[in-house]
Structures are given as structure tokens and as C-alpha cells.
Design a protein around this motif. Sequence first.
Motif: not given
Length: 389
Positions: A71-86
Motif C-alpha cells: 500500500t505504500n511503496p516508499i515506506q517499504l523501500l525506506s526499510y530496504f534502504a536501511g537494510a542494504t548498503s549498495k
Amino acid sequence: MRCGITLFIQGYQDWDRFEAVENGESTTPLDPQEDIKRFDQEIESALKLEDLGFDSLWTVEHHVSPYTMITNPIQLLSYFAGATSKIDVGTMIVVLPWHHPLRVAEDMTMLQYVLRGRTPYIGVGRGAGRREFRQLGFDMNESKERFAESIQVIQKALTEERFSFKGEHYQFEDVSMRPRPRDPQQLLDAMHFSWGSPASAPIGARFGLKPLIIPQKPWADYHTDLTEFSRARAEVGLPPVRPRIHMNVFCAETEAEAEAGARQYVPQYADSAVRNYELFSNHFATTKGYEHYAQMANAVPSKEVAAAGMAQTYLDNHVWGTPEQCITKLRAIADEFHPEEFMLVMRFGNMPQDVAEKSTALFAREVLPAVHEFPTMEPIAYEAEPAAV
């Protein structure tokens, strides 16, 4: 050439129950554990993608139905922004008529900050799901105008410390946004537009957005769309650009295994899409700005016929096969369209996690290195209608 993965997170197994409830029929209640299980699995699988060598992670926006449950792609991608590095991240798409445009600009800015130098590719569109417009409380007839106003507000918010805007749907007087973007030009340059009909292609192009192809028809038909897209960009003084291209992919060790998997899961995806967008319904005929969908609906006698037709289109045009076959198909698409990046959905329909992860790992091991070797070619100028390939 770049290659990323898109998360759909479908609840395909729930469609029959969902539609029964929608039709007022008595049925078993929803088991929320099904959604919980699917999300847990997909997040677990997505966290492996960076180490597998993929360049980006993308996701979608949908509401209400089991079609996709993000329902909120930017919210989900913010999680992956913190969980990844590259890896970079992207949306395909944020449906602008469902959002306050200043909030979208704020969310884009926040995502850019938490990525700490990586790129957020924000694809946008105007939506075509009647259920979603209705349950979110927006008039689908207004989507074209709301989209156009939203883009202008977002661009002003990203580039001007204080701005004003007077439209039919949105009005701002001496408004500011904080924090200011880390790099506003990066956000503008990475904005893309996805469309459903040739007539819609110029809408985003005139605002400087880049093309994002989410194919629902034969590849050759997209040359017409891209011609209109390029013409609209040229009219406002903008040069040709490369598209980003999404597709469904199933990779297996043998041709027989790949065909069996594709013929099982691709039709499930097609069936889900037809149900979500109600592509067989006559409601498009009375909805402003959706004439192309009305023509499509008039051409099919039933939901089943629409789903079968879409399934065959996907099987004919998307990518499945052995690693060698996948490389051949992807190279042909790259040669035909000169894309910037491929974004692949590797799990769709009722595909189990282990099947999707096996396909993804094989693709990463034997196909991805070859895709990375594809040259990034100059954009196609589309000065004249190209011949069908």
C-alpha cells in the motif's frame, strides 16, 4: 546494463474468496496468516538480492484487493534502504491521484536522505483500478487532471524553497518544504512515468519524466507509445531518453521445467491483473480519460477470455526459459529498445518461495553477469515511426 528486481507480494490464492465477499456471498473469513506469511517470505527473499548482484529493488502501489498487497511503496523501500548498503530503489508506481502531492515530495526527500547517496527512482502514474479509487475516496474521472497538477506541485516543492500553485484540485500559497532535498536534480532526473494507453504517454513526457514500460501488450506496440512520448518531450525542448523496462521472468535449468513453471504461474498473474483492473467491465466507457481501456473491454466477451488473452501475451513477450534462452530474449529486448535498466518480477501468482528463490538464484548466477555486459546504448530518437520487429 543495470538489472533490478521488483516485489509484487501477491495474495493470488484469495481472489475467489475476495470476489465472493465483494458480491455479498457468504464465505469463510480471511485468514490474516496468509498475508503475514507472504510478506515475511518476500522480505526474507528480497534481503538476499544485494548479495546476488542485482542493482536495484523496486515495488508497486495497490490497495484493497489481493492483486498486490503493498500500500505504500516508499515506506517499504525506506526499510530496504536501511537494510542494504549498495542497491538503489524504485517505485513502479506511486499513483499520484491517490496522494497529496506535497506529501509525495516530502516522502521522496526522506527516501533520498536515508539512501545516503544511492538513487531513488520514483515512477509515477495515474491509476486504473476502480475499486481503489472508490475505496480511497477519489473520483477516477479526475485522475488525469490530478496527475498533471501533482507533478507540477512535486517539481516546485523539490526545487523552490517557497512556492505557490493554483490549480483546480490543489492550491498552495507561499508554501515551504523541509528538509530540503539532498539533491533535487537527482530526484527530478530519476522520475519516471508509466502509462496504459498510447494517448496517455505524452502526459508525463511533457513534464520531463522518463518512460517506464510495464508491458501488457506485444513489444512492437510500444514503439508507437514511445514515438508519442519522444514527440511530447521534444515539443518542450527535451532530448530522447532511454526507457526502463519491467517484465515477468522465470528461469530454470531445462526448457521443459521453465515452460511448465511459466505456464503455471504467468496465467495466474494475468488472471489477477484482469480481476484487479476489471478489464472486462463496461465501467471504463463512462469514466473520463480511460477510452483505451473501454475499447479493450469491448473487445472481450468475458473475464475468462480477457485473462486468457493477457496470459498468452505475457507468455509470448515476457522472459522465461533456460539461462541461455533468458539471455537471448533479454538481449533482443535490449537491442530493440535501448533500455536503461530491466526490472524483473521473479515471484508472482501462487509461486512458492522456494521455487521463486531457485529461479532467482539461477538467474543471478548465469544470466545477470551477461546482462551486466550488455552495452547501454544511445536512446532511440523516434523521429519517425520505426518498423515493427
